[in-house]
Enzyme design. Structure first.
Site, PDB file in Angstrom:
ATOM      1  N   ASP A   9     -80.826  56.450  37.803  1.00 48.43           N
ATOM      2  CA  ASP A   9     -81.907  55.911  38.616  1.00 48.43           C
ATOM      3  C   ASP A   9     -81.348  54.674  39.326  1.00 48.43           C
ATOM      4  O   ASP A   9     -80.289  54.147  38.951  1.00 48.43           O
ATOM      5  CB  ASP A   9     -83.076  55.542  37.699  1.00 48.43           C
ATOM      6  CG  ASP A   9     -84.169  54.790  38.421  1.00 48.43           C
ATOM      7  OD1 ASP A   9     -84.637  55.275  39.461  1.00 48.43           O
ATOM      8  OD2 ASP A   9     -84.544  53.700  37.936  1.00 48.43           O
ATOM      9  N   ASP A  11     -83.553  51.654  41.216  1.00 51.34           N
ATOM     10  CA  ASP A  11     -84.329  50.434  41.011  1.00 51.34           C
ATOM     11  C   ASP A  11     -84.642  50.239  39.537  1.00 51.34           C
ATOM     12  O   ASP A  11     -85.195  51.130  38.884  1.00 51.34           O
ATOM     13  CB  ASP A  11     -85.649  50.503  41.788  1.00 51.34           C
ATOM     14  CG  ASP A  11     -85.458  50.606  43.290  1.00 51.34           C
ATOM     15  OD1 ASP A  11     -86.064  49.804  44.000  1.00 51.34           O
ATOM     16  OD2 ASP A  11     -84.709  51.487  43.742  1.00 51.34           O
ATOM     17  N   ASP A 168     -85.035  53.674  33.634  1.00 51.46           N
ATOM     18  CA  ASP A 168     -85.692  52.531  33.000  1.00 51.46           C
ATOM     19  C   ASP A 168     -87.197  52.698  32.844  1.00 51.46           C
ATOM     20  O   ASP A 168     -87.865  51.749  32.429  1.00 51.46           O
ATOM     21  CB  ASP A 168     -85.430  51.263  33.820  1.00 51.46           C
ATOM     22  CG  ASP A 168     -86.203  51.251  35.130  1.00 51.46           C
ATOM     23  OD1 ASP A 168     -87.051  50.354  35.314  1.00 51.46           O
ATOM     24  OD2 ASP A 168     -85.977  52.139  35.953  1.00 51.46           O
TER      25      ASP A 168
END
Length: 216
Positions: A9, A11, A168
């Site tokens: 991922d 961001d 995240d």
């Protein structure tokens, strides 16, 4: 090594982008005379792409009568101001360089728009990561597995058992589960353990260097 391919991922995993996202959405809200949001609220709005960020930030959401123009203005502003406060998390550059030296194949899979994704990849991750699947409006977004499959195709990978996804958020965990991939969740990003504790990754990591022991 247990894994020879890592899909990241962007961001909240590789890049700290929250301040530029907050500034971008608040700039556009101000331009339209609408109330702005503190950074901790925007932290909760992100994870599903820029359009969902705009929807969550607007009092009327997508029902806002000027939504289409608002969203266009927000994207244009953000694309021109997305590298002001954005930076890699500690250890990201060194760890991706190390992974590349180990022969690990890597790609980015994100719900961020493709234009912004490409510019950030150019600035921070080339030549170690050169493939990024962002939101170009032509395919499904995470947590649908389509962008994961696109990244694997671009890397020439077919064996999912050797692929690790690193993210995240709840979106990332669900993406990996929907795609049949092992995954790692970062606790230093946009979500904390209270948000992530119900998921079952192969590991939770507090910094990116810990990823090296996960793949060993």
């Amino acid at each position: 090594m247990k894994y020879d391919t890592i899909l990241f991922d962007l961001d909240g995993t590789l890049l700290y982008t929250l301040e530029d996202l907050t500034d971008g959405i608040n700039h556009t809200l101000k331009e339209y005379g609408l109330p702005t949001h503190p950074i901790e609220s925007v932290r909760r709005f992100v994870g599903n792409g820029l359009k969902m960020l705009a929807i969550r930030a607007l009092p009327e959401g997508e029902n806002y009568e000027k939504f289409d123009q608002f969203f266009k203005d927000f994207v244009n502003y953000y694309n021109g101001h997305n590298r002001i406060k954005t930076k890699p998390y500690p250890g990201i550059t060194e760890t991706t360089e190390k992974l590349a030296s180990m022969g690990i194949k890597m790609a980015i899979v994100t719900n961020k728009g493709q234009t912004a994704t490409n510019s950030l990849m150019d600035d921070y991750f080339k030549p170690h990561i050169t493939i990024a699947i962002g939101d170009d409006g032509k395919h499904a977004r995470k947590p649908d597995p389509e962008p994961i499959n696109m990244a694997m195709d671009a890397l020439g990978i077919t064996d999912k058992s050797r692929v690790l996804y690193v993210g995240d958020s709840d979106v990332d965990a669900t993406t990996a589960e929907n795609s049949g991939l092992d995954y790692v969740l970062c606790t230093y990003g946009f979500r904390d353990m209270d948000d992530l504790k119900d998921f079952k990754p192969v590991a939770f990591i507090n910094n990116i260097e810990e990823l090296l022991s996960v793949i060993a």
